[in-house]
Design an enzyme around this catalytic site. Structure first.
Site, mmCIF file in Angstrom:
data_model
loop_
_atom_site.group_PDB
_atom_site.id
_atom_site.type_symbol
_atom_site.label_atom_id
_atom_site.label_comp_id
_atom_site.label_asym_id
_atom_site.label_seq_id
_atom_site.Cartn_x
_atom_site.Cartn_y
_atom_site.Cartn_z
ATOM 1 N N GLU A 121 50.780 -11.101 94.157
ATOM 2 C CA GLU A 121 50.423 -10.066 93.216
ATOM 3 C C GLU A 121 49.206 -9.399 93.432
ATOM 4 O O GLU A 121 48.288 -9.753 94.169
ATOM 5 C CB GLU A 121 50.104 -10.908 91.605
ATOM 6 C CG GLU A 121 51.376 -11.516 90.996
ATOM 7 C CD GLU A 121 51.057 -11.977 89.986
ATOM 8 O OE1 GLU A 121 50.253 -13.146 89.982
ATOM 9 O OE2 GLU A 121 51.614 -12.183 88.800
ATOM 10 N N CYS A 379 40.318 -13.151 85.651
ATOM 11 C CA CYS A 379 40.085 -13.972 86.755
ATOM 12 C C CYS A 379 40.667 -15.273 86.605
ATOM 13 O O CYS A 379 40.307 -15.904 85.446
ATOM 14 C CB CYS A 379 38.589 -13.886 86.450
ATOM 15 S SG CYS A 379 37.641 -15.019 87.757
#
Length: 409
Positions: A121, A379
């Site tokens: 990704e 994150c």
């Protein structure tokens, strides 16, 4: 738009040929390697330099992905190139758009050798005045950072320089960031300048465990006659592969970020186990010796805020003591929860107290605003959908501090 309104755009594409029929890509080759590839296919020596210059411009300045679009290249040369090489982009399996403008692409690369196709990704975060792309260097990760969603996931293989650069080329395609291209309607991006102005090597894997490919990709990305990104706008994040830190500054010359997260060896051994091999003293000594280090080219230290783990005033004092003498910026990252974790995010009031203490000691200490949570692009949350379904082969990647990296000028 609510969390549930995040857009998912499926992008099915024709299957690539099998590995045996796969043509080598010109993307990711140095000029010397590109010249050698053309020479091997019979291009006359007196034309080599000119042809390399043409290809470099079309691939990296104009952003074409089809040899037929190279209008100043003779037709017979284009036919030869099509027969022997490719400049195609990776397959887009899925594209997601968050309500805050964050974009996440699930990309598939073809099998190499006896391996199988792999998926990674890439994430794009638009901010005022900049657009930051988070890029991967490996499929999977050998590091077992206990607070990260990817901490127990195995490494499949390194990405090639081509595959690393292709993430940048594809993002610029999708965002209309090449000449004569338009962005998708409604896209959130910087009002002026480049759509992708900054890149961060903070996706899947540890970049310094794939040093040669990362080096080649970043040198091409910052080449003044091609993609021409400023080295001050490129940040490489490492968990602390000490022997390669000096080489990063000497041979690549980009900005450095350190996934720190603890100021004591006993705690960092748990949070970031590579610390057992390269403890804090060795890491900080390597940072102090980083080529080009100055107040204008500071090292960024990432520090995820974990409740009752590393967020006390004593930890803040220890952080200041640890970084004494290092031109540094400290990015505080509110922990992003994921299913099954035993960690919690520090209370916001505690994060602010921690930041104020660090700031009062003279260090910039921004608190990173979580982005893309509704599409699991924040994150430590990134994980490909196909791998979620293959629970026994859980492949994913760490996306440490995508936003707020590199210079603005």
């Amino acid at each position: 738009m609510s969390v549930m309104d995040a857009i998912v755009v499926k992008k099915p594409q024709a299957a690539r040929p099998s590995s045996g029929a796969e043509k080598p890509s010109l993307i990711g080759l140095s000029r010397e390697e590109m010249a050698a590839a053309l020479r091997e296919k019979g291009v006359p020596e007196k034309q080599i330099k000119m042809r390399v210059s043409q290809l470099w411009n079309w691939i990296y300045v104009r952003g074409v992905s089809d040899f037929d679009h190279m209008t100043n290249v003779a037709k017979d040369m284009r036919e030869m190139l099509k027969q022997h090489f490719t400049i195609a982009r990776p397959e887009i399996v899925e594209e997601q758009v968050s309500n805050d403008g964050t974009r996440k692409w699930l990309l598939r690369f073809p099998a190499r050798g006896a391996g199988r196709p792999v998926e990674i990704e890439a994430v794009y975060i638009p901010e005022e005045g900049r657009g930051t792309l988070c890029i991967s260097s490996q499929v999977g990760c050998t590091l077992t950072c206990s607070f990260c969603h990817t901490g127990t996931q195995r490494l499949v293989r390194n990405l090639t320089a081509e595959e690393i650069l292709s993430q940048l080329l594809l993002a610029r395609d999708r965002l209309g960031d090449f000449p004569d291209r338009e962005a998708p309607q409604g896209t959130i991006m910087p009002a002026e300048g480049r759509k992708v102005s900054n890149i961060v090597m903070m996706g899947m894997g540890e970049p310094l465990y794939n040093f040669d490919a990362v080096k080649q990709a970043l040198l091409i990305a910052t080449d003044g006659d091609g993609l021409s990104l400023s080295k001050r706008r490129v940040t490489l994040s490492t968990s602390g592969v000490v022997p390669e830190i000096f080489r990063t500054g000497e041979e690549i010359g980009v900005m450095l970020a350190i996934s720190l997260h603890a100021v004591r060896d006993d705690l960092r051994d748990i949070l970031v186990p590579i610390n057992k091999k390269y403890p804090l003293k060795e890491l900080i000594d390597a940072c102090k010796a980083y080529p080009g280090l100055s107040n204008a080219r500071r090292i960024t230290f990432e520090y995820v805020m974990l409740k009752d783990v590393n967020d006390s005033l004593e930890d803040a004092k220890g952080l200041i003591k640890l970084l004494k003498g290092v031109p540094a910026k400290i990015n505080l990252i509110p922990f992003n929860p994921w299913p099954g974790t035993n960690y919690q995010c520090s209370d916001w009031e505690q994060i602010e107290k921690f930041a104020d203490f660090i700031n009062s000691a003279g260090y910039a200490s921004p608190i990173r605003t979580p982005r893309g949570r509704d599409i699991l692009a924040a994150c430590g949350q990134l994980k490909s959908e196909s791998e979620r379904m293959r629970k026994t082969e859980r492949l994913a990647f760490e996306a440490m501090m995508i936003a707020n990296h590199g210079a603005d000028d």
